[in-house]
Design a protein around this motif. Structure first.
Motif, PDB file in Angstrom:
ATOM      1  N   ASN A  78       0.870  -1.183   0.000  1.00  0.00           N
ATOM      2  CA  ASN A  78       0.000   0.000   0.000  1.00  0.00           C
ATOM      3  C   ASN A  78       0.901   1.225   0.000  1.00  0.00           C
ATOM      4  OD1 ASN A  78      -2.055   1.853   0.196  1.00  0.00           O
ATOM      5  ND2 ASN A  78      -2.464   1.470   2.369  1.00  0.00           N
ATOM      6  N   ASN A 107      -5.142  -1.657  -1.805  1.00  0.00           N
ATOM      7  CA  ASN A 107      -5.466  -0.238  -1.964  1.00  0.00           C
ATOM      8  C   ASN A 107      -4.747   0.326  -3.193  1.00  0.00           C
ATOM      9  OD1 ASN A 107      -6.309   2.382  -1.592  1.00  0.00           O
ATOM     10  ND2 ASN A 107      -4.901   2.817   0.072  1.00  0.00           N
ATOM     11  N   GLN A 108      -3.439   0.595  -3.048  1.00  0.00           N
ATOM     12  CA  GLN A 108      -2.696   1.169  -4.156  1.00  0.00           C
ATOM     13  C   GLN A 108      -1.258   0.654  -4.174  1.00  0.00           C
ATOM     14  OE1 GLN A 108      -2.231   5.419  -3.710  1.00  0.00           O
ATOM     15  NE2 GLN A 108      -1.588   5.282  -1.584  1.00  0.00           N
ATOM     16  N   PHE A 110       1.360   2.230  -6.603  1.00  0.00           N
ATOM     17  CA  PHE A 110       1.737   3.077  -7.727  1.00  0.00           C
ATOM     18  C   PHE A 110       3.254   3.169  -7.863  1.00  0.00           C
ATOM     19  CE2 PHE A 110      -2.528   5.139  -6.894  1.00  0.00           C
ATOM     20  CZ  PHE A 110      -3.126   4.580  -8.015  1.00  0.00           C
ATOM     21  N   SER A 129      -8.869  -1.553  -5.876  1.00  0.00           N
ATOM     22  CA  SER A 129      -7.440  -1.257  -5.763  1.00  0.00           C
ATOM     23  C   SER A 129      -6.875  -0.873  -7.128  1.00  0.00           C
ATOM     24  CB  SER A 129      -6.683  -2.454  -5.200  1.00  0.00           C
ATOM     25  OG  SER A 129      -6.850  -3.589  -6.037  1.00  0.00           O
ATOM     26  N   SER A 130      -5.674  -0.279  -7.129  1.00  0.00           N
ATOM     27  CA  SER A 130      -5.073   0.218  -8.370  1.00  0.00           C
ATOM     28  C   SER A 130      -3.566   0.016  -8.356  1.00  0.00           C
ATOM     29  CB  SER A 130      -5.363   1.719  -8.547  1.00  0.00           C
ATOM     30  OG  SER A 130      -6.746   1.977  -8.534  1.00  0.00           O
ATOM     31  N   SER A 191      -2.612   3.612 -15.627  1.00  0.00           N
ATOM     32  CA  SER A 191      -2.853   2.997 -14.319  1.00  0.00           C
ATOM     33  C   SER A 191      -4.017   2.036 -14.479  1.00  0.00           C
ATOM     34  CB  SER A 191      -3.148   4.053 -13.250  1.00  0.00           C
ATOM     35  OG  SER A 191      -4.304   4.789 -13.576  1.00  0.00           O
ATOM     36  N   ASP A 193      -7.084  -0.416 -12.694  1.00  0.00           N
ATOM     37  CA  ASP A 193      -7.855  -0.880 -11.541  1.00  0.00           C
ATOM     38  C   ASP A 193      -7.781  -2.407 -11.519  1.00  0.00           C
ATOM     39  OD1 ASP A 193      -9.649  -1.824 -13.459  1.00  0.00           O
ATOM     40  OD2 ASP A 193     -11.033  -0.146 -13.196  1.00  0.00           O
TER      41      ASP A 193
END
Length: 447
Positions: A78, A107-108, A110, A129-130, A191, A193
């Motif tokens: 995360n 959640n993420q 990145f 989430s991504s 990005s 999902d």
């Protein structure tokens, strides 16, 4: 003969119908795949910004997982991203691990977090989430130079290929000025999902949450151990952040300068010591600093103090080099250490200029000179020059053991004997005077 052919045709038709029926069943009711079950799993959080402190913690966590003979590591990712050099080291750690690693994104994940996930054996995501958006940015928040972007794009592509994922998807997450048909237009970054990630093969499976994740791998929650950062490791993660590094050095150096202008050792000096202690503690716990670096810093401070009493510049110059060496070598990266120290020195110079403008050089110089005066009105009397007593004769008023009192030319004089014991009443002669120290010896008697 015709009957045989007719029977063969009917058989072929029946086989074809069975194959068609089997295909329809598979389409309507796809087989349920179950993940391999594992005996011992550990849960490791990968949270907040990715930096060298996180790398240090994960190295310790992976070592501990191996020591416990775990066969599954779940990385709970995360993160908004972070430093790509730290992410590169973490990726290498994951690739070299003999334990099966699952990246769990609830959640993420990145930027650098996506790279870490791609190095895992599997990626599991939850709805909502991504991952992606992995273009490197500079300190101003703008896209980094093309050379860095190109190198990072290749790293992302290589990580994607580890588990046969489409490398163009990884590139689309990094390269802004390239169009990837079906993925993104030019001028944007990709990005994903959870559903889209599953579509393009970047999520191996989707789960509703942690409970379903553990069920997929045959793990019971009460048997799984969570390895979390210690208090020291959390401090190390905070301290090794480039911004915090620079702030600690600014506070440390600024505190020294302020202390030079302030009477006595006070708040500024205490804060300076605390800032430098925190700097070295964080880097020591993170595994970047050692006692050599701390020793260089302390030795440099000692030499700078000695420069006050041994003017000339050489001792001070060596001390300054020693301090700089200790601070820079303790940093996780020499370039970053020099950059942080450079910023700190620049701001400290501004602080020094402001203090000199306000207090002048006198405020600094007075710290190293005696400003008190001894006045006669206050009872202070300068010692008399007694060199004229050399060769004068007198009498010992008290025994000399070796100090005593003599009467010389009608004056009582405190003196010491040049050799052994001198009895009271013996004739003496002054043989030496050094400042206030009068040395006498017994006068030789002529026969």
């Amino acid at each position: 003969m015709s009957a045989t052919r007719s029977a063969m045709s009917r058989v072929r038709l029946l086989v074809s119908l069975l194959c068609l029926l089997a295909s329809m069943i598979l389409l309507l009711f796809p087989p349920v795949t179950t993940a391999q079950t594992y005996q011992k799993a550990v849960w490791i959080p990968v949270e907040k910004e990715i930096e060298q402190g996180l790398e240090s913690f994960l190295r310790r966590a992976f070592t501990e997982a191996e020591a416990q003979q775990a066969d599954l590591i779940i990385l709970d990712i995360n993160t908004p991203g972070g430093k790509i050099d730290a992410a590169g080291a973490i990726g290498e750690l994951i690739r070299q691990s003999p334990i099966h690693v699952v990246a769990y994104i609830d959640n993420q994940a990145f930027s650098a977090g996506t790279y870490i996930a791609l190095n895992a054996n599997e990626i599991v995501m939850t709805p909502g989430s991504s991952m992606g958006a992995a273009t490197p940015i500079d300190m101003a928040g703008n896209a980094a130079e093309i050379k860095l972007i190109s190198g990072w794009s290749n790293q992302m592509k290589a990580a994607a290929k580890l588990n046969d994922r489409n490398p163009d998807v990884a590139r689309a997450m990094v390269e802004i000025d390239t169009e990837f048909p079906g993925l993104k237009p030019k001028g944007t970054v990709l990005s994903l999902d959870a559903e889209r990630a599953k579509e393009v093969g970047y999520a191996d499976r989707l789960v509703s949450g942690k409970d379903e994740l553990l069920k997929q791998y045959g793990i019971f929650a009460d048997t799984m151990q969570t390895i979390e950062p210690t208090i020291g490791e959390n401090i190390a993660r905070w301290v090794t952040s480039p911004v915090v590094m620079s702030m600690l050095l600014i506070i440390g150096l600024g505190g020294i300068v302020v202390e030079l202008f302030a009477p006595g050792f006070g708040v500024a000096g205490t804060i300076s010591i605390f800032a430098f202690s925190l700097y070295f503690f964080g880097h020591y716990v993170a595994g970047f600093a050692n006692w050599l670096h701390i020793g260089l810093f302390l030795f440099g401070i000692l030499l700078m103090i000695l420069e006050i009493f041994l003017p000339g510049g050489i001792v001070g110059a060596i001390g300054f080099i020693s301090i700089v060496s200790g601070l820079v070598m303790a940093a996780y990266d020499t370039e970053q250490g020099l950059a942080s120290l450079g910023i700190a020195v620049l701001i400290t110079a501004v602080i020094t200029f402001i203090l000199i403008k306000k207090y002048g050089f006198k405020g600094l110089i007075n710290r190293f000179i005696l400003s008190d005066e001894q006045r006669n009105e206050q009872g202070y009397v300068a010692p008399k020059d007694q060199r004229n007593l050399v060769g004068k004769k007198g009498i010992a008023l008290t025994p000399f053991r070796p100090a005593g009192v003599a009467k010389i030319e009608g004056m009582r004089v405190d003196a010491v004997s040049a050799g052994g014991f001198i009895q009271a009443g013996v004739q003496i002669v002054v043989v030496q005077v050094e400042g206030t120290r009068v040395v006498v010896q017994e006068e030789e008697q002529k026969e």
